[in-house]
Scaffold this active site. Structure first.
Site, PDB file in Angstrom:
ATOM      1  N   ILE A  16       0.830  -1.200   0.000  1.00 40.31           N
ATOM      2  CA  ILE A  16       0.000   0.000   0.000  1.00 40.31           C
ATOM      3  C   ILE A  16       0.866   1.252   0.000  1.00 40.31           C
ATOM      4  CG2 ILE A  16      -1.752   1.300   1.264  1.00 40.31           C
ATOM      5  CD1 ILE A  16      -2.722  -1.361   2.416  1.00 40.31           C
ATOM      6  N   GLY A  17       1.905   1.272   0.834  1.00 41.90           N
ATOM      7  CA  GLY A  17       2.753   2.464   0.924  1.00 41.90           C
ATOM      8  C   GLY A  17       3.930   2.241   1.844  1.00 41.90           C
ATOM      9  N   GLY A  19       6.414   4.384   4.928  1.00 45.26           N
ATOM     10  CA  GLY A  19       6.605   5.539   5.791  1.00 45.26           C
ATOM     11  C   GLY A  19       8.050   5.650   6.225  1.00 45.26           C
ATOM     12  N   GLY A  20       8.270   6.413   7.273  1.00 41.63           N
ATOM     13  CA  GLY A  20       9.633   6.650   7.720  1.00 41.63           C
ATOM     14  C   GLY A  20      10.319   5.432   8.291  1.00 41.63           C
ATOM     15  N   MET A  21       9.531   4.549   8.905  1.00 45.14           N
ATOM     16  CA  MET A  21      10.161   3.400   9.541  1.00 45.14           C
ATOM     17  C   MET A  21       9.478   2.085   9.209  1.00 45.14           C
ATOM     18  SD  MET A  21       8.821   4.037  13.466  1.00 45.14           S
ATOM     19  CE  MET A  21       9.181   2.406  14.073  1.00 45.14           C
ATOM     20  N   GLU A  23       6.808  -0.241   6.161  1.00 51.42           N
ATOM     21  CA  GLU A  23       6.007  -0.394   4.950  1.00 51.42           C
ATOM     22  C   GLU A  23       4.631  -0.904   5.348  1.00 51.42           C
ATOM     23  OE1 GLU A  23       8.576  -1.616   1.186  1.00 51.42           O
ATOM     24  OE2 GLU A  23       8.964  -2.955   2.870  1.00 51.42           O
ATOM     25  N   VAL A  24       3.622  -0.545   4.556  1.00 50.66           N
ATOM     26  CA  VAL A  24       2.265  -0.985   4.847  1.00 50.66           C
ATOM     27  C   VAL A  24       1.772  -1.837   3.684  1.00 50.66           C
ATOM     28  CG1 VAL A  24      -0.085  -0.292   5.434  1.00 50.66           C
ATOM     29  CG2 VAL A  24       1.849   1.095   6.195  1.00 50.66           C
ATOM     30  N   LYS A  39       1.415  -3.497   8.895  1.00 50.56           N
ATOM     31  CA  LYS A  39       2.515  -2.543   8.918  1.00 50.56           C
ATOM     32  C   LYS A  39       3.783  -3.284   9.325  1.00 50.56           C
ATOM     33  CE  LYS A  39       3.607   2.042  10.768  1.00 50.56           C
ATOM     34  NZ  LYS A  39       3.128   3.114  11.658  1.00 50.56           N
ATOM     35  N   ASP A 133       1.950  13.364  16.100  1.00 50.92           N
ATOM     36  CA  ASP A 133       2.288  13.399  14.676  1.00 50.92           C
ATOM     37  C   ASP A 133       1.032  13.608  13.830  1.00 50.92           C
ATOM     38  OD1 ASP A 133       4.014  13.362  12.512  1.00 50.92           O
ATOM     39  OD2 ASP A 133       3.983  11.185  12.299  1.00 50.92           O
TER      40      ASP A 133
END
Length: 679
Positions: A16-17, A19-21, A23-24, A39, A133
């Site tokens: 799906i995507g 992030g900083g730390m 993957e999803v 995640k 955040d």
């Protein structure tokens, strides 16, 4: 990663995507048959204890947050050195993408999004958890228009024992000034970040930008944002006032709580006057109760109207965006003051005429929500209205005994003497927690929702309950609880496997007792004959040793004992019997027999002289009996040879012995055992 199955349950189907730390991924829960989001921590961070701790903390924090506006966390764990979190799969797009694709969003939609995010944050703040955040990338807009806040990845509880509690972990474009300075944070920091998000959503532009994160963070600390109306002139003054109050540099000048911010956004959506009590003088370009007053200024010799801004503290302050000499300035000030005083006088006069014309006619209904019944009645009557119907209903937002609704709503126009109906809160509705025993996950979810509660799957566990059914729940079945309370449930993976005792050689009763005490169900099967195991003894079992789930079946096979055909039996003593009697006795006892004959001077002809075996034998054994043929004939020595004739008789020649006896040898035919040799 595609196709991998985590913990033998979550099968990854697509990415799906990132992030900083982490993957999803989109995945399929093969136990509950539903689509989930997984995640997965990036491998470069898996060996870092601090990142690992934060990753675990995200799961632990988020799993306890229940709201229709928060992404649910279902499960988390480690598989082959890879840390993962299983979350609700949310269809839609994040707010950042929506703004990038469409630009500024409709103002009412901005307020609705803000109100829902406030509701989510209110749940988190109620558990002393700050998101830290809040940014549009973490706000998912679903197809139905509602939002879900996700990624509590750097959230922390106030009582966390981690040393670096004040680390700047948020995104620079949305962090609060205190977060940028590494100060201790509370819920006011999340409100500031939300203010930045609403600013961007309403104007299509970030409140602060720069070439790098440090410069953006410095601007968050030191600069006031440009009012939204100067970016997008059609912004409502009320929405602008809410955004600017949320973005106050001093946390004390922001809303007291996110619930207060939600109420302000709801008031804007309902068209009610805002109540921004506690705002600083420079907090917003609007007054507390409505639109901003304007001041008269001159620019290039032309009179202009300007909104009240942080540089203009009131209607008597002159605009400063022009230059002239001191004398001209003094004249201009006098002129401006005169104009303003004249305007104020005119407004007062118009208001007086309006009041005179309206008289006792239409006015606005007072706000009595939250008041006691007595206070509400007094306020309604003091405003010139009559209290109409007074009813009661349950409310999760207003304590029992106070007004939770009114009709017409506050600030509605109503003729004096009109009726105002009020609803008194009975408090939160209570009910009985349903019993989920034996239900599947789907059945449990439905039962909880039908009873008015919020379901939460809490994981799997080894249990005496049947596999894939509810093994445990919290609160317990039958307990009284407020409607809306979260009910957690666990799904059983079945009983724990245990060692199967070896009962071969036990008698049937002892074997059955031993296995049942160990927790197994016993099935008994009849075996075959056995020389090794006595009748009633276990000669085999299935399974024979190893582990098996408690309550499962162990089959034992029981011996029928020794084969009767091979069992030792008594041999009849037939000596002295006639041949026919002996044959009958042996046959009845289960033996075969063979007959031989010999002459005897002492045993009567036809009588059994001896038998080949006595004592015991096995059924079917052959016993040879010797039968007397009577005394022998007199004659000399003679040796005779007898030959079997075709008719079974034997012929032999014998010589007389000196004592008169005769010896002869002959073979008797098998069909006539009494036939003897003739000497």
């Amino acid at each position: 990663m595609i196709g991998r199955v985590f913990n033998e349950r979550y099968k990854i189907t697509e990415r799906i995507g990132i992030g900083g730390m982490a993957e999803v991924y989109k995945a399929q829960d093969q136990v509950l048959g539903r689509t989930v989001a997984v995640k997965v921590m990036l491998p470069q961070y898996a060996a870092d204890p601090e990142f690992t701790a934060r990753f675990k903390q995200e799961a632990a924090s988020a799993a306890n947050l229940q709201s229709p506006y928060i992404v649910n966390v279902y499960d988390w764990g480690q598989d082959g050195g890879t840390y993962f979190i299983v979350m609700e799969y949310v269809r839609g797009t994040d707010l950042k993408t929506a703004v990038q694709q469409r630009g500024a969003i409709n103002q009412r939609k901005v307020a609705e999004i803000g109100s829902q995010v406030c509701q989510a944050l209110s749940v988190a703040h109620g558990q002393d958890i700050m998101h830290r955040d809040i940014k549009p990338q973490n706000i998912m807009v679903q197809p139905d228009g509602n939002v879900k806040v996700m990624d509590f990845g750097i959230a922390r509880a106030k009582n966390s024992v981690k040393a670096k509690t004040s680390s700047v972990l948020g995104t620079a474009h949305y962090i609060s000034p205190e977060q940028a300075q590494g100060k201790e944070l509370d819920g006011a920091s999340d409100m500031y970040s939300l203010g930045c998000v609403l600013y961007e959503a309403a104007t299509g532009q970030l409140p602060f930008d720069g070439p790098d994160a440090v410069s953006v963070a410095m601007r968050q600390v030191n600069e006031a944002p440009l009012p939204p109306s100067q970016v997008k002139p059609d912004i409502s003054p009320d929405l602008e006032a809410i955004i600017m109050k949320a973005m106050e540099k001093n946390p004390a000048n922001r809303f007291q709580t996110v619930r207060d911010m939600k109420h302000a956004l709801d008031d804007f959506l309902m068209g009610r006057p805002l109540n921004l009590a506690g705002a600083s003088a420079a907090s917003a370009p609007t007054s507390v109760m409505g639109a901003a007053p304007a001041v008269m200024g001159t620019e290039g010799g032309t009179a202009v109207m300007q909104p009240l801004t942080p540089g203009n503290s009131g209607p008597m302050q002159q605009a400063t965006n022009f230059r002239m000499d001191d004398d001209s300035e003094k004249k201009s000030r006098k002129k401006t003051v005169g104009i303003v005083v004249g305007l104020i006088a005119g407004i007062i006069a118009i208001a007086a005429v309006a009041m005179a014309l309206l008289g006792g006619g239409e006015a606005k209904v007072p706000n009595v929500v939250g008041q006691t019944q007595d206070s509400a009645v007094q306020a309604i009557e003091a405003a010139g209205y009559v209290v109409g119907d007074v009813t009661e209903e349950y409310s999760a937002d207003v304590v029992a005994g106070r007004v939770c609704k009114q009709d017409p709503e506050a600030d509605s126009a109503l003729e004096k003497g009109g009726k105002v109906n009020i609803v008194i809160s009975k408090g939160v509705e209570k009910g009985s927690i349903p019993d989920l025993s034996g239900m599947t996950a789907e059945q449990a979810e439905k039962a909880i929702k039908d009873a008015g509660y919020t379901p939460q799957y809490a994981g799997n566990e080894v249990s005496e309950a049947d596999a894939d059914t509810v093994s445990k729940q919290d609160p317990a079945a039958g307990k009284e609880a407020d409607k809306g309370t979260t009910v957690k449930y666990w799904i059983s993976t079945g009983p724990e496997d245990i060692e199967v005792p070896n009962v071969v050689g036990y008698d049937q009763a002892s074997a059955k007792s031993t296995l049942e005490k160990a927790g197994f169900t016993v099935s008994v099967a009849t075996g075959s004959y056995s020389d090794e195991y006595a009748e009633g003894e276990v000669m085999s079992q299935t399974p024979n040793g190893g582990k098996l789930g408690k309550g499962e079946t162990v089959t034992i096979t029981v011996s029928k004992g020794q084969d009767p055909d091979k069992k030792a039996i008594n041999i009849p003593n037939v000596v002295g019997m006639t041949q026919s009697q002996a044959q009958s006795a042996l046959a009845e006892a289960g033996f075969r027999y063979n007959v031989s004959e010999t002459s005897s001077n002492s045993v009567e002809k036809g009588t059994v002289i001896s038998q080949s075996q006595t004592g015991t034998g096995k059924k079917g054994d052959t016993i040879t009996i010797t039968v007397s043929t009577g005394p022998s004939s007199n004659g000399g020595n003679g040796n005779g040879n007898g030959n079997d004739n075709s008719d079974g008789s034997g012929n032999g020649n014998g010589n007389d012995n000196s004592d008169g006896s005769g010896n002869g040898n002959g073979n008797a035919g098998v069909t006539d055992p009494e036939e003897t040799s003739k000497s």
